[in-house]
Scaffold this motif. Structure first.
Motif, PDB file in Angstrom:
ATOM      1  N   UNK A 116      29.064  11.775  -5.088  1.00  0.00           N
ATOM      2  CA  UNK A 116      28.373  12.428  -5.854  1.00  0.00           C
ATOM      3  C   UNK A 116      27.517  13.434  -5.239  1.00  0.00           C
ATOM      4  N   UNK A 117      26.822  13.246  -3.985  1.00  0.00           N
ATOM      5  CA  UNK A 117      26.037  13.967  -3.385  1.00  0.00           C
ATOM      6  C   UNK A 117      26.592  14.642  -2.088  1.00  0.00           C
ATOM      7  N   UNK A 118      26.717  13.606  -1.241  1.00  0.00           N
ATOM      8  CA  UNK A 118      27.131  13.825   0.220  1.00  0.00           C
ATOM      9  C   UNK A 118      28.067  14.613   0.344  1.00  0.00           C
ATOM     10  N   UNK A 119      29.334  14.024  -0.249  1.00  0.00           N
ATOM     11  CA  UNK A 119      30.801  14.677   0.178  1.00  0.00           C
ATOM     12  C   UNK A 119      30.789  15.836  -0.597  1.00  0.00           C
ATOM     13  N   UNK A 120      30.462  16.203  -1.550  1.00  0.00           N
ATOM     14  CA  UNK A 120      30.441  17.507  -2.259  1.00  0.00           C
ATOM     15  C   UNK A 120      29.799  18.776  -1.506  1.00  0.00           C
TER      16      UNK A 120
END
Length: 245
Positions: A116-120
């Motif tokens: 929810x944070x790193x990949x986006x």
């Protein structure tokens, strides 16, 4: 790499005490992954062991269940030591949060920020140069995140680089599988060669879930094990050439 080597040499012919030693290495490596509570590594090693039992050793399901029961009893015995019990409890609680992801909680109860944070964040930068990525630029170094390996490959080398990476890994596995199938069934090397693609699959699970393992550059701690693995694969491929039918 010790996990891979032990799996390989338990399959080829050798003295019984050698196999016992390699089994001890496999057990120690798995316990190390479990006690570290690193979910991707536990999942990877579990998949490798299961596929090794089914496809390489070809154990019957009831025997696999029996060995699993022995493993559970062994771990239960270890938990009778207070310090080990605490570590096992903490590790188990963290590893079992994988079930929350399956239920739709991408944060795994607040213990995971990869989805929810790193990949986006990485993908938001990648769309600016999707075909070839950002290369060794300041933009790449600012937005790169080795917690999301596949996304980071796209950020660094784009779709072209990701395809090249996939082609190399696929070419390696296909070559090993073809050589394995060409060997006489009576040779232990026929089964041992299957460990390469099985282990590579497990390695890719770590790459996709815990931290980037495959890339177009890296430090010695990451690249030396890869060099050993692929070089040993090439050696076995050449060595077994004289054994083919």
């Amino acid at each position: 790499i010790s996990f891979f080597g032990a799996l390989y040499y338990t399959t080829v012919d050798g003295p019984k005490w050698h196999r016992s030693l390699f089994m001890a290495v496999i057990l120690a490596d798995f316990l190390s992954a479990f006690l570290s509570a690193t979910r991707g590594w536990v999942l990877s090693f579990s998949v490798i062991l299961l596929l090794h039992a089914l496809l390489v050793v070809r154990l019957k399901p009831n025997l696999i269940a029996g060995l699993g029961l022995i493993g559970v009893l062994f771990m239960f015995a270890l938990t009778q030591i207070p310090a080990v019990h605490k570590q096992f409890t903490d590790a188990s609680e963290r590893i079992l949060t994988v079930g929350l992801v399956a239920q739709g909680d991408v944060t795994a109860g607040g213990t995971l920020e990869r989805l929810d944070r790193r990949a986006p964040r990485v993908m938001a930068k990648w769309v600016g140069s999707p075909l070839t990525g950002w290369g060794f630029s300041d933009d790449f170094h600012e937005y790169s995140d080795f917690h999301v390996g596949n996304h980071n490959i796209l950020l660094h080398s784009g779709v072209v680089g990701a395809i090249l990476m996939a082609f190399f890994l696929g070419f390696f596995c296909w070559g090993i599988l073809r050589r394995s199938m060409a060997l006489p069934p009576s040779l232990p090397e026929r089964s041992a060669m299957l460990i390469f693609p099985i282990f590579l699959l497990g390695w890719f699970i770590i790459h996709s879930s815990s931290g980037q393992q495959f890339q177009f550059y890296g430090e010695p701690g990451m690249t030396v094990p890869e060099a050993l693995f692929f070089s040993f694969g090439a050696f076995c491929y050449k060595f077994t050439n004289s054994l083919t039918v």
